[in-house]
Design an enzyme around this catalytic site. Structure first.
Site, short mmCIF file in Angstrom:
data_model
loop_
_atom_site.label_atom_id
_atom_site.label_comp_id
_atom_site.label_asym_id
_atom_site.label_seq_id
_atom_site.Cartn_x
_atom_site.Cartn_y
_atom_site.Cartn_z
N ASN A 148 4.34 24.73 18.47
CA ASN A 148 4.16 23.34 18.04
C ASN A 148 4.35 22.47 19.28
OD1 ASN A 148 4.27 20.79 16.99
ND2 ASN A 148 6.18 21.11 15.83
N TRP A 149 3.25 21.99 19.81
CA TRP A 149 3.32 21.21 21.05
C TRP A 149 3.86 19.80 20.84
CZ3 TRP A 149 -2.01 22.25 23.91
CH2 TRP A 149 -2.10 23.63 24.20
N LYS A 150 3.94 19.36 19.58
CA LYS A 150 4.37 17.98 19.27
C LYS A 150 3.52 16.99 20.07
CE LYS A 150 8.81 19.90 18.04
NZ LYS A 150 10.26 19.78 17.94
N HIS B 3 6.92 18.79 8.83
CA HIS B 3 7.89 18.99 9.92
C HIS B 3 9.02 17.96 9.79
CE1 HIS B 3 9.66 19.19 13.91
NE2 HIS B 3 9.15 20.40 13.97
N GLU C 116 10.42 16.16 11.88
CA GLU C 116 10.17 14.90 12.60
C GLU C 116 9.28 13.98 11.78
OE1 GLU C 116 8.91 16.82 16.17
OE2 GLU C 116 10.96 17.48 16.50
N GLU D 99 13.39 25.61 9.60
CA GLU D 99 13.83 24.98 10.83
C GLU D 99 15.08 24.14 10.55
OE1 GLU D 99 10.32 24.68 13.79
OE2 GLU D 99 10.36 22.84 12.62
N GLY E 218 15.37 21.34 19.25
CA GLY E 218 15.45 20.63 20.52
C GLY E 218 16.86 20.45 21.05
N SER F 265 14.97 25.87 18.77
CA SER F 265 15.46 26.40 20.04
C SER F 265 15.16 27.90 20.21
CB SER F 265 16.96 26.11 20.21
OG SER F 265 17.18 24.71 20.22
N GLY G 16 8.97 25.06 19.60
CA GLY G 16 8.68 23.72 20.13
C GLY G 16 8.66 23.74 21.65
N GLY G 17 9.77 23.28 22.26
CA GLY G 17 9.87 23.12 23.71
C GLY G 17 9.35 24.30 24.53
P1 13P Z 1 12.39 23.44 19.65
O1 13P Z 1 11.87 24.85 19.81
O2 13P Z 1 12.07 22.56 20.82
O3 13P Z 1 13.82 23.42 19.23
O4 13P Z 1 11.54 22.81 18.43
C1 13P Z 1 11.44 23.50 17.24
C2 13P Z 1 10.42 22.84 16.39
O5 13P Z 1 10.61 21.73 15.93
C3 13P Z 1 9.16 23.56 16.15
O6 13P Z 1 8.42 22.96 15.15
#
Ligand code: 13P
Length: 255
Positions: free
Chosen positions: A9-11, A95, A97, A167, A173, A213, A234-235
């Site tokens: 997930n590149w956000k 998600h 967010e 999640e 994050g 993470s 994510g990251g």
């Molecule tokens: P991180 O891997 O950066 O913690 O993010 C997880 C995430 O929100 C994937 O959708």
């Protein structure tokens, strides 16, 4: 046996140049992977160009959101048939967010899941508790409610087509991953809920990803758990080396 699925997930990251660079590296280095499904979820504006780079690769394309109506006076939205038309196969829905910043609710998630399924997109449905809920021992109540409301009204065949991403919001994050035991406990609970909603066969077919993470050095431990069928990253999905290593390390786990 469920086929694991690792999704990035590149956000809100990666303009065209970075996106093309990243997927070119993934395509080259992951071409021999055939035991896990690999998905990247870029921002809307680079989906088409990323799709072209990924032609004839083993990496599929996902979007990060979708609207539930197909077309009409809905300024700023993007619908499932439009995503399908440009080669998108998966879509992240609900998600944390989006729930936190954009007013997403279990009810809107439910409508989006139905729209995705109607058009043959695979929903990646996100659920997870915030830290206060975990500390107040409400994790299972929160997850139950999210699963029941988000997946309400789906029959067993529809239920099977979803991927659920657990999640825990406190792990996103933050560098704090849930331990593999903490994650497995919730994944197992989700599978039990799915069995009640759609029967055992459907619940055994649904893939449940962990997200929060995920890194090259914790993926193997997570994937070794019986109910963890992949990861939503994510990251670490923004760096070619890290994402490649996550995919490779997940292939190495015997399940
Ligand atoms: P991180 O891997 O950066 O913690 O993010 C997880 C995430 O929100 C994937 O959708």
């Amino acid at each position: 046996m469920r086929r694991p699925v690792i999704a990035g997930n590149w956000k809100l990251n990666n303009a065209e140049r970075e996106a093309v660079e990243l997927v070119t590296a993934l395509k080259t280095n992951l071409s021999d992977v055939d035991t896990v499904d690999i998905v990247v979820c870029p921002v809307f504006t680079v989906l088409a160009v990323v799709h072209d780079v990924l032609l004839e690769s083993n990496i599929a394309l996902g979007a990060q959101n979708v609207y539930w109506e197909d077309a009409g006076a809905f300024t700023g939205e993007v619908s499932a048939p439009l995503l399908k038309e440009i080669g998108v196969e998966y879509v992240i829905i609900g998600h944390s967010e989006r729930r936190q910043y954009f007013g997403e609710t279990n009810q809107t998630v439910n409508k989006k899941i139905r729209a995705a399924l109607r058009h043959g997109l695979v929903p990646i449905v996100c659920v997870g508790e915030v830290l206060e809920e975990r500390e107040a021992n409400k994790t299972f109540d929160v997850i139950r409610r999210q699963c029941e409301e988000c997946l309400a009204g789906l029959n067993a065949d529809e239920l099977k087509k979803n991927i659920i991403a657990y999640e825990p919001v406190w792990a996103i994050g933050t560098g704090k991953t849930a331990t593999s035991q903490q994650a497995e406990e919730v994944h197992k609970f989700i599978r039990g809920l799915l069995a009640k909603m759609g029967g055992k066969e459907a619940s055994e077919a649904v893939r449940i990803q962990y997200g929060g993470s995920v890194k090259p050095d914790n993926i193997a431990d997570l994937m070794a758990q019986p109910d963890i069928d992949g990861a939503l990253v994510g990251g670490a999905s923004l760096k070619a080396d890290a994402f490649i290593q996550i995919v490779k390390n997940s292939c190495a786990v015997t399940r």
